[in-house]
Design an enzyme around this catalytic site. Structure first.
Site, PDB file in Angstrom:
ATOM      1  N   LYS A 113       0.839  -1.211   0.000  1.00  0.00           N
ATOM      2  CA  LYS A 113       0.000   0.000   0.000  1.00  0.00           C
ATOM      3  C   LYS A 113       0.866   1.251   0.000  1.00  0.00           C
ATOM      4  CE  LYS A 113      -4.336  -1.897   1.302  1.00  0.00           C
ATOM      5  NZ  LYS A 113      -5.700  -1.687   1.604  1.00  0.00           N
TER       6      LYS A 113
ATOM      7  N   LYS B 170      -5.643  -9.408  -5.999  1.00  0.00           N
ATOM      8  CA  LYS B 170      -6.838  -9.787  -5.242  1.00  0.00           C
ATOM      9  C   LYS B 170      -7.961  -8.779  -5.468  1.00  0.00           C
ATOM     10  CE  LYS B 170      -6.622  -7.848  -0.567  1.00  0.00           C
ATOM     11  NZ  LYS B 170      -7.896  -7.543   0.014  1.00  0.00           N
TER      12      LYS B 170
ATOM     13  N   LYS C   6     -11.676  -3.690  -2.161  1.00  0.00           N
ATOM     14  CA  LYS C   6     -12.677  -2.624  -2.052  1.00  0.00           C
ATOM     15  C   LYS C   6     -12.149  -1.327  -2.594  1.00  0.00           C
ATOM     16  CE  LYS C   6     -14.370  -3.587   2.466  1.00  0.00           C
ATOM     17  NZ  LYS C   6     -13.167  -3.294   3.210  1.00  0.00           N
TER      18      LYS C   6
END
Ligand code: ATP
Ligand code: LTN
Length: 326
Positions: A111, A192, A195
């Site tokens: 991230k 993956k 959201k």
């Protein structure tokens, strides 16, 4: 009864990966365990959030959890920020974890590489997650495969704290399902389903129109071969469809592969299975979303029950580490 705890961030629309990797197991677990489930809004703050959107998404997520079958009579459902003890224990966990341990977390590495703004909270995030779990003496934590490393760290922190200050925390186990633990993006099957990534065609939201959801499966990226076999490395797209079908129908993806000789029928069956899983959830969500006061009352009761468990644990921790009480 064993205790189960898990959490989900209000960072966007809840998707099929969340359901198959974690949420459907939360529902099943609540009948055989003392279960606590929380919307981890403080974890959402690790990346910039628009206040009005966060407010709305948090309430909507609580209603989705009720719609998938979390029963407030069976489980304690609450919002993380309503139980301030989590944050106090998180500081103790930050001081129990080493800088090196936190720096090795792959979610932080991934991230922080792509984010414009890397907050300090993104780095210390796993210490707050450890606090969420340890403050309730959870035995089992149902999560998707991406959380495996965070669970290992939580275990290490519990063991380290116990050996420094005496037995205080239960050392929890991760419960990661066999099928559906890592649902991949339908358009980029090596990443993956997520959201917060912007991939509308690759992500099935639980509230997607059913026709749209079926089309997304039918247009999923596969490969130029025609053989159906479960091989996530060589055939990520086809294996993802087998995993989705397996997790929706309670079957093993490897066994399912032998039923198919072409991609078309596999896609059609996976699309039907997903639609049948989503249909009742959407029906219940439509009823529940009209009752905001009812949802807030459930969350208020959940916070009360959670606080009653967290407060004595935090007092014990403070005593053990030598903080002066009054
Ligand atoms: P974000 O994209 O904001 O990081 P997310 O989609 O990864 O969010 P979380 O709130 O972090 O969702 O995760 C909630 C639960 O869903 C966790 O137990 C996580 O392991 C699981 N989960 C998330 N994505 C997947 C996926 N693609 N497949 C299986 N399980 C998943
Ligand atoms: N880090 C998790 C969300 C999370 C969680 C938890 C999961 C926060 N606290 C406690 C299980 C138990 C994630 O990113 N999915």
């Amino acid at each position: 009864m064993p205790r189960v705890l898990s959490g989900i961030k209000p960072t966007g629309k809840v998707h099929l990966g969340n359901l198959l990797g974690a949420l459907q197991h939360w529902v099943a677990d609540q009948y055989e365990n003392d279960s606590l489930y929380c919307v981890v809004d403080l974890h959402a703050l690790t990346v910039p959030q628009d206040p009005a959107t966060l407010h709305e998404t948090t309430l909507q997520l609580a209603q989705i959890l009720l719609a998938i079958g979390i029963d407030p009579e069976q489980s304690t459902l609450f919002i993380q920020s309503h139980v301030h003890e989590h944050i106090e224990l998180a500081w103790v966990m930050e001081c129990t974890a080493s800088f090196g341990e936190l720096r090795r977390m792959t979610q932080f590495k991934d991230k922080s590489e792509t984010a414009d703004f890397v907050s300090g909270g993104l780095f210390t995030y796993p210490a707050l997650m450890a606090a969420d779990i340890l403050i309730y003496d959870a035995d089992k934590v149902p999560v998707g495969d991406d959380q495996r490393q965070h669970l290992e760290l939580t275990r290490d922190l519990a063991i380290r704290f116990n050996s420094r200050y005496g037995e205080t925390f239960v050392v929890p186990e991760a419960a990661i399902p066999k099928a559906g633990a890592r649902v991949m993006d339908l358009q980029q099957p090596t990443s993956k389903m997520s959201k917060s990534d912007d991939s509308p065609q690759g992500t099935i939201d639980l509230l997607d129109d059913l026709g749209v959801a079926a089309r997304k499966i039918k247009r999923a990226v596969t490969d130029t071969e025609t053989e159906v076999r479960f091989d996530p490395v060589a055939k990520p797209g086809v294996s993802n469809l087998l995993s989705i079908l397996g997790a929706c129908t309670g079957q093993n993806p490897e066994d399912l592969a032998s039923n198919y000789t072409q991609y078309g029928p596999l896609k059609a069956d996976a699309a039907d299975a997903v639609v049948e899983v989503l249909r009742p959830i959407q029906k219940r969500y439509a009823e529940l979303s009209a009752d905001q006061p009812g949802t807030l009352a459930i969350l208020g009761q959940g916070a009360g029950k959670a606080r009653a468990m967290a407060a004595p644990k935090l007092r014990l921790v403070k005593e053990r580490i030598g903080l002066l009480g009054i």
